[in-house]
Design an enzyme around this catalytic site. Sequence first.
Site, PDB file in Angstrom:
ATOM      1  N   LYS A 289       0.843  -1.198   0.000  1.00 33.55           N
ATOM      2  CA  LYS A 289       0.000   0.000   0.000  1.00 33.55           C
ATOM      3  C   LYS A 289       0.873   1.241   0.000  1.00 33.55           C
ATOM      4  O   LYS A 289       1.912   1.290   0.679  1.00 33.55           O
ATOM      5  CB  LYS A 289      -0.924  -0.020   1.224  1.00 33.55           C
ATOM      6  CG  LYS A 289      -1.971   1.093   1.244  1.00 33.55           C
ATOM      7  CD  LYS A 289      -2.900   0.929   2.449  1.00 33.55           C
ATOM      8  CE  LYS A 289      -3.951   2.029   2.524  1.00 33.55           C
ATOM      9  NZ  LYS A 289      -4.860   1.860   3.672  1.00 33.55           N
TER      10      LYS A 289
ATOM     11  N   SER B  58      -9.718   2.013   2.832  1.00 33.59           N
ATOM     12  CA  SER B  58      -8.815   2.741   1.957  1.00 33.59           C
ATOM     13  C   SER B  58      -7.809   1.851   1.217  1.00 33.59           C
ATOM     14  O   SER B  58      -7.155   2.284   0.281  1.00 33.59           O
ATOM     15  CB  SER B  58      -8.037   3.778   2.775  1.00 33.59           C
ATOM     16  OG  SER B  58      -7.234   3.150   3.767  1.00 33.59           O
TER      17      SER B  58
ATOM     18  N   SER C 293     -10.115  -0.495   7.032  1.00 40.30           N
ATOM     19  CA  SER C 293      -9.544  -0.285   5.694  1.00 40.30           C
ATOM     20  C   SER C 293      -8.880  -1.504   5.080  1.00 40.30           C
ATOM     21  O   SER C 293      -8.476  -1.461   3.919  1.00 40.30           O
ATOM     22  CB  SER C 293      -8.541   0.873   5.728  1.00 40.30           C
ATOM     23  OG  SER C 293      -9.188   2.077   6.040  1.00 40.30           O
TER      24      SER C 293
END
Length: 491
Positions: free
Chosen positions: A80, A155, A179
């Site tokens: 990420k 996210s 997330s």
Amino acid sequence: MGLMDYTAVELGKKIRAGEITAMEAAQAAMDAIEAGEGSYHCYVTVSDRENVLKRAQEVQTLIENGTLTGPLAGVPVAIKDNMCTKGTLTTCSSKILSDFVPTYTAEAVCNLEKAGAVIIGKTNMDEFAMGSTTETSYCGPTQNPWNTEHVPGGSSGGSAAAVAAGECGYSIGSDTGGSIRQPASYCGVVGMKPTYGTVSRYGLIAYGSSLDQIGPLAKDVRDCAVILETIASYDEKDSTSVKREDYDFTSALVNDVKGLRIGIPRDYFGEGLDSEVKEAVLSAVKVLEQQGAVVEEFDLSLVEYAIPAYYVIACAEASSNLARFDGVKYGYRTSEFEGLHHMYKKTRSEGFGEEVKRRIMLGSFVLSSGYYDAYYLKALRTKALIKQAFDKAFARYDVILGPAAPTTAPKLGDSLSDPIKMYLGDIYTISVNLAGLPGITVPCGMDSKGLPIGVQMIGDCFKEKNILRAAYTYEQNRGFQLRDLAGKGAK
């Protein structure tokens, strides 16, 4: 069956056995990215193919001479884009960090590299992890591989979508209010948030420091347990890191839940929960019950207060954490300004997106004089009460089970047009972060539109083994694979 259809553990086993090489695995991942990125947009930065293959060759040599023997050696991984990687662009999917190249690497990523991971890119995300759909990204939205008209969640949407699309062996995300677990549900993969402090936050660009935690996204529960064993460690550089006695998470992978006490919160199955999601989650409960688990409904309480408490605390911490992005030390700086104060204002106005600005303003408001006691301190007291409610529940149950999200993945644009609706989508996940608990999401079915549904299992602090045991047993006995239910969709 292509190489990217194997789980990370299966792929690592084939590499160690000499059936394939780390270079072939890396090549397969890069080919999948090249073929799929035009449709899915999982990545912000894709590593240079030559450098990826060079790293894979180095790892292959270490595997062959016996230096690397771990289960993830040679397996391609996606990271990420809010975790620092030395020498590689790390943007948080924000304009303000669009040219930021860190001089150091996050501890969790270092642990992966020591284990022989081959990093193939940095995944798309909601800007500074603020969002639930990956649509607030400055780089543009990611599409759900099961249906590109729908969001992948957020996210960590890019990380979840990359696994679902077969564009990596596994990925790493961060979880501030769901997330990892929510996009795992939307994308039909397994996502796990460990107990707060289990994985070092050093090198993770902070959103809410008391809530953020790094965790794995993968094709199955075994992968998650193996990845968590690899990234979890005590780190002196992180003041919130916890020195645990036991990091042996894979020992919990037993197909047996006899006597395991599972609590079903009535509060999670009321108004607002989609009927197809409810049916799929309750079907998962039946599977565990048939395997010998003791299932009981109970009232968790305080659920309706979790969302306001979370957004007050998270936004307050965000307003403080994001103050460092001012155009002075690194990142984007506006080209024309008059004086230092004007440069600050213009840089931040141009560099941050609408959702980030909204949360910074809300956080600054609740921390301001006259409102600190009314909002922020009250939210902290509510957080403590939520933790007490979970403590009371875990005195009776080993695992709490419920939905990961009230619906399946919404269409692109639906949630972004209504921020409150987007915030309410976190109702089943944020309490876990407020209480610092571990949680895992496992696919449990599909809706009539062919979109995945995930069941969430929550454990007490440092009791990851309970949820891994329940999740693994469910996965072994659910009687289906998502691709069989859909007949098409993600790889």
